[in-house]
Design a protein around this motif. Structure first.
Motif, PDB file in Angstrom:
ATOM      1  N   MET A  52      -5.254   6.101   9.228  1.00 33.77           N
ATOM      2  CA  MET A  52      -4.458   6.606   8.089  1.00 33.77           C
ATOM      3  C   MET A  52      -5.260   6.516   6.793  1.00 33.77           C
ATOM      4  O   MET A  52      -6.288   5.853   6.738  1.00 33.77           O
ATOM      5  CB  MET A  52      -3.205   5.725   7.899  1.00 33.77           C
ATOM      6  N   ASP A  53      -4.740   7.158   5.724  1.00 28.92           N
ATOM      7  CA  ASP A  53      -5.318   6.961   4.391  1.00 28.92           C
ATOM      8  C   ASP A  53      -5.043   5.533   3.961  1.00 28.92           C
ATOM      9  O   ASP A  53      -4.040   4.939   4.365  1.00 28.92           O
ATOM     10  CB  ASP A  53      -4.659   7.920   3.382  1.00 28.92           C
ATOM     11  N   GLN A  54      -5.890   4.988   3.094  1.00 26.06           N
ATOM     12  CA  GLN A  54      -5.719   3.591   2.678  1.00 26.06           C
ATOM     13  C   GLN A  54      -4.396   3.399   1.931  1.00 26.06           C
ATOM     14  O   GLN A  54      -4.146   4.047   0.918  1.00 26.06           O
ATOM     15  CB  GLN A  54      -6.874   3.171   1.751  1.00 26.06           C
ATOM     16  N   PRO A  55      -3.526   2.486   2.437  1.00 20.62           N
ATOM     17  CA  PRO A  55      -2.261   2.247   1.745  1.00 20.62           C
ATOM     18  C   PRO A  55      -2.381   1.068   0.766  1.00 20.62           C
ATOM     19  O   PRO A  55      -3.219   0.178   0.949  1.00 20.62           O
ATOM     20  CB  PRO A  55      -1.320   1.876   2.896  1.00 20.62           C
ATOM     21  N   ILE A  69       3.712  -6.931  13.871  1.00 17.96           N
ATOM     22  CA  ILE A  69       3.404  -7.797  12.708  1.00 17.96           C
ATOM     23  C   ILE A  69       1.904  -8.119  12.703  1.00 17.96           C
ATOM     24  O   ILE A  69       1.224  -7.987  11.683  1.00 17.96           O
ATOM     25  CB  ILE A  69       4.212  -9.118  12.698  1.00 17.96           C
ATOM     26  N   ALA A  70       1.401  -8.533  13.861  1.00 18.78           N
ATOM     27  CA  ALA A  70      -0.025  -8.908  13.954  1.00 18.78           C
ATOM     28  C   ALA A  70      -0.924  -7.708  13.649  1.00 18.78           C
ATOM     29  O   ALA A  70      -1.905  -7.808  12.906  1.00 18.78           O
ATOM     30  CB  ALA A  70      -0.324  -9.463  15.343  1.00 18.78           C
ATOM     31  N   VAL A  71      -0.560  -6.549  14.195  1.00 16.45           N
ATOM     32  CA  VAL A  71      -1.372  -5.341  13.991  1.00 16.45           C
ATOM     33  C   VAL A  71      -1.369  -4.951  12.503  1.00 16.45           C
ATOM     34  O   VAL A  71      -2.412  -4.638  11.924  1.00 16.45           O
ATOM     35  CB  VAL A  71      -0.853  -4.174  14.867  1.00 16.45           C
ATOM     36  N   ALA A  72      -0.171  -4.990  11.885  1.00 16.22           N
ATOM     37  CA  ALA A  72      -0.075  -4.631  10.461  1.00 16.22           C
ATOM     38  C   ALA A  72      -0.891  -5.600   9.612  1.00 16.22           C
ATOM     39  O   ALA A  72      -1.546  -5.208   8.640  1.00 16.22           O
ATOM     40  CB  ALA A  72       1.389  -4.633  10.022  1.00 16.22           C
ATOM     41  N   TRP A  73      -0.897  -6.889   9.999  1.00 16.57           N
ATOM     42  CA  TRP A  73      -1.662  -7.896   9.254  1.00 16.57           C
ATOM     43  C   TRP A  73      -3.165  -7.597   9.340  1.00 16.57           C
ATOM     44  O   TRP A  73      -3.884  -7.629   8.337  1.00 16.57           O
ATOM     45  CB  TRP A  73      -1.338  -9.293   9.797  1.00 16.57           C
ATOM     46  N   VAL A  74      -3.639  -7.249  10.548  1.00 19.28           N
ATOM     47  CA  VAL A  74      -5.062  -6.907  10.730  1.00 19.28           C
ATOM     48  C   VAL A  74      -5.402  -5.659   9.906  1.00 19.28           C
ATOM     49  O   VAL A  74      -6.430  -5.604   9.221  1.00 19.28           O
ATOM     50  CB  VAL A  74      -5.394  -6.685  12.235  1.00 19.28           C
ATOM     51  N   ALA A  75      -4.512  -4.656   9.945  1.00 18.83           N
ATOM     52  CA  ALA A  75      -4.734  -3.424   9.173  1.00 18.83           C
ATOM     53  C   ALA A  75      -4.795  -3.733   7.676  1.00 18.83           C
ATOM     54  O   ALA A  75      -5.604  -3.157   6.940  1.00 18.83           O
ATOM     55  CB  ALA A  75      -3.633  -2.415   9.469  1.00 18.83           C
ATOM     56  N   CYS A  76      -3.947  -4.677   7.219  1.00 18.18           N
ATOM     57  CA  CYS A  76      -3.956  -5.073   5.798  1.00 18.18           C
ATOM     58  C   CYS A  76      -5.271  -5.745   5.416  1.00 18.18           C
ATOM     59  O   CYS A  76      -5.789  -5.534   4.316  1.00 18.18           O
ATOM     60  CB  CYS A  76      -2.789  -6.008   5.497  1.00 18.18           C
ATOM     61  N   SER A  81      -4.793  -4.282   1.835  1.00 19.13           N
ATOM     62  CA  SER A  81      -3.439  -3.889   1.410  1.00 19.13           C
ATOM     63  C   SER A  81      -2.531  -5.111   1.425  1.00 19.13           C
ATOM     64  O   SER A  81      -2.894  -6.158   1.963  1.00 19.13           O
ATOM     65  CB  SER A  81      -2.852  -2.852   2.370  1.00 19.13           C
ATOM     66  N   LYS A  82      -1.347  -4.969   0.861  1.00 20.21           N
ATOM     67  CA  LYS A  82      -0.351  -6.042   0.893  1.00 20.21           C
ATOM     68  C   LYS A  82       0.654  -5.751   2.011  1.00 20.21           C
ATOM     69  O   LYS A  82       1.054  -4.597   2.207  1.00 20.21           O
ATOM     70  CB  LYS A  82       0.396  -6.102  -0.442  1.00 20.21           C
ATOM     71  N   LEU A  83       1.059  -6.807   2.722  1.00 17.87           N
ATOM     72  CA  LEU A  83       2.013  -6.659   3.824  1.00 17.87           C
ATOM     73  C   LEU A  83       3.399  -7.113   3.375  1.00 17.87           C
ATOM     74  O   LEU A  83       3.572  -8.243   2.912  1.00 17.87           O
ATOM     75  CB  LEU A  83       1.560  -7.481   5.041  1.00 17.87           C
ATOM     76  N   ILE A  84       4.378  -6.214   3.504  1.00 18.45           N
ATOM     77  CA  ILE A  84       5.769  -6.557   3.202  1.00 18.45           C
ATOM     78  C   ILE A  84       6.556  -6.477   4.504  1.00 18.45           C
ATOM     79  O   ILE A  84       6.555  -5.443   5.174  1.00 18.45           O
ATOM     80  CB  ILE A  84       6.389  -5.568   2.181  1.00 18.45           C
ATOM     81  N   ILE A  85       7.210  -7.577   4.856  1.00 15.80           N
ATOM     82  CA  ILE A  85       8.058  -7.552   6.065  1.00 15.80           C
ATOM     83  C   ILE A  85       9.519  -7.475   5.633  1.00 15.80           C
ATOM     84  O   ILE A  85       9.978  -8.235   4.786  1.00 15.80           O
ATOM     85  CB  ILE A  85       7.831  -8.792   6.962  1.00 15.80           C
ATOM     86  N   ASP A  86      10.236  -6.528   6.243  1.00 18.24           N
ATOM     87  CA  ASP A  86      11.656  -6.343   5.997  1.00 18.24           C
ATOM     88  C   ASP A  86      12.386  -6.926   7.210  1.00 18.24           C
ATOM     89  O   ASP A  86      12.417  -6.307   8.272  1.00 18.24           O
ATOM     90  CB  ASP A  86      11.905  -4.822   5.849  1.00 18.24           C
TER      91      ASP A  86
END
Length: 396
Positions: A52-55, A69-76, A81-86
């Motif tokens: 993806m484009d850099q968020p 969660i783990a994948v999003a953290w690695v991507a961050c 990027s900053k990780l927001i969990i809802d």
């Protein structure tokens, strides 16, 4: 296939990135199949996110959190990027409905969720009870962002109601008119008729009451509670209580739908029709905005989340009967905007009280509707602007 709402598809600011759905591996023990599925999903998700484009932010709804969660953290880490969990619930409590709290998989999922949950930069959750639980048990600081209805959840004007009923009557028997029309000028459904001379829609005399419930047909909703209450309701009518016929519409799709459809087909009612239609995303709010009463059987697996379906019903000013669990009072105010029941007997009594003398007498139902009107609740985008935008500003 579940298409997103048209607003999402048409928005120039939203880009949907589809992912291939994994067809389950059918060899080896269940645990092995699950582990393989998680590994494949991890690779697939990480590959998609790194393309993806850099968020600036990655906003993730949990559950499902394994492996996202783990994948999003690695991507961050990769994107800075900053990780927001809802937090809408805990994934491990949903797994425990099937496997029991002490199953090794459930324990691993619990450890995983707590560990990776702490790696987020920012956290949102859906109730104050969950906010407290996240802090006490996981040392995670969260901000409560109550689910709010989108702007298209509102009362449906009579003309639109009629169009919807006529559309549904093509496929579903309960929406067809009950009796032959006296005048050939009227276009009719079970609930409404259109006088073609003057173009006015009116509600049919002696119409049935429209009860709606939506479900994901999963273990955290025991649908037999509603079916038992409907059996009692049928008995009341046979005993001579002045109650209307009922059309009970149950929407949604999920794993237990066929099982419950089997139970529904065994019931032989004279005064109740049950219908489990598949609705387009645009028609669901219209049906909620046309109904007389909503029923919610969602029992939170954690006791900490609130049923989104009730939020949407309230957006349509639709009174609700909802099954009790610990923090439901943060949404449903008993005897003010709806009623809370604990078992099928209590639900049957509530249906009898609310529908007695319907549609001429709508005492409690009318009062609940008036209270929902007066509550003037925030809509989803206003609530988001008030609660989440300031958080993003702090993090810049």
């Amino acid at each position: 296939e579940n298409r997103p709402h048209g607003d999402v598809l048409r928005s120039p600011r939203i880009r949907l990135v589809p992912m291939a759905e994994l067809r389950g591996l059918r060899v080896g023990p269940k645990l092995f199949q699950y582990v393989v599925k998680v590994i494949v999903q991890t690779i697939q998700l990480l590959y998609t996110m790194l393309k993806m484009d850099q968020p600036s932010y990655i906003l993730l709804q949990n559950p499902p959190g394994l492996p996202s969660i783990a994948v999003a953290w690695v991507a961050c880490l990769f994107w800075r990027s900053k990780l927001i969990i809802d937090w809408h619930n805990y994934g491990y409590t949903i797994m425990s409905l099937n496997h029991g709290r002490n199953h090794p998989l459930v324990q691993i999922a619990k450890w995983y969720e707590k560990l990776f949950g702490r790696l987020s930069d920012c956290n949102l959750c859906v109730t104050n009870a969950m906010k407290e639980d996240l802090w006490v048990n996981c040392k995670i600081k969260a901000v409560t962002l109550y689910d709010k209805p989108a702007s298209y959840f509102k009362e449906t004007p009579l003309e639109l109601q009629h169009q919807l009923y006529m559309k549904l009557a093509k496929d579903y028997e309960p929406f067809k008119p009950r009796t032959e029309s006296v005048s050939s000028h009227a276009e009719r459904s079970a609930f409404t008729e259109l006088d073609e001379k003057n173009g006015h829609v009116i509600k049919t005399r002696g119409r049935p009451a429209l009860l709606i419930s939506s479900t994901s047909w999963t273990e955290d909703e025991d649908f037999s509670v509603l079916l038992k209450a409907l059996e009692d309701y049928e008995r009341y009518i046979n005993e001579g209580v002045k109650l209307p016929s009922l059309v009970c519409v149950i929407t949604g799709k999920g794993p237990l739908k066929d099982y419950y459809n089997g139970l529904i087909n065994k019931l032989h009612f004279n005064h109740i029709q049950i219908c489990t239609p598949w609705l387009e995303a645009e028609d669901y709010p219209l049906l909620l905005g046309s109904a007389d009463l909503g029923v919610c059987l969602h029992k939170s697996s954690s006791g900490l989340d609130l049923p989104m379906k009730v939020v949407d019903m309230f957006g349509c000013c639709l009174p609700v009967c909802a099954i009790y669990f610990e923090c439901l009072h943060e949404l449903v105010k008993h005897d003010e905007n709806g009623l809370i029941f604990r078992d099928s007997n209590e639900l049957a009594e509530q249906l009898k009280m609310l529908f007695l003398g319907f549609p001429t007498l709508e005492g409690k139902l009318h009062r609940f509707r008036k209270n929902l009107h007066a509550a003037k609740q925030l809509r989803w985008d206003e609530s988001w602007d008030q609660t989440v935008l300031p958080l993003l500003g702090q993090n810049e």
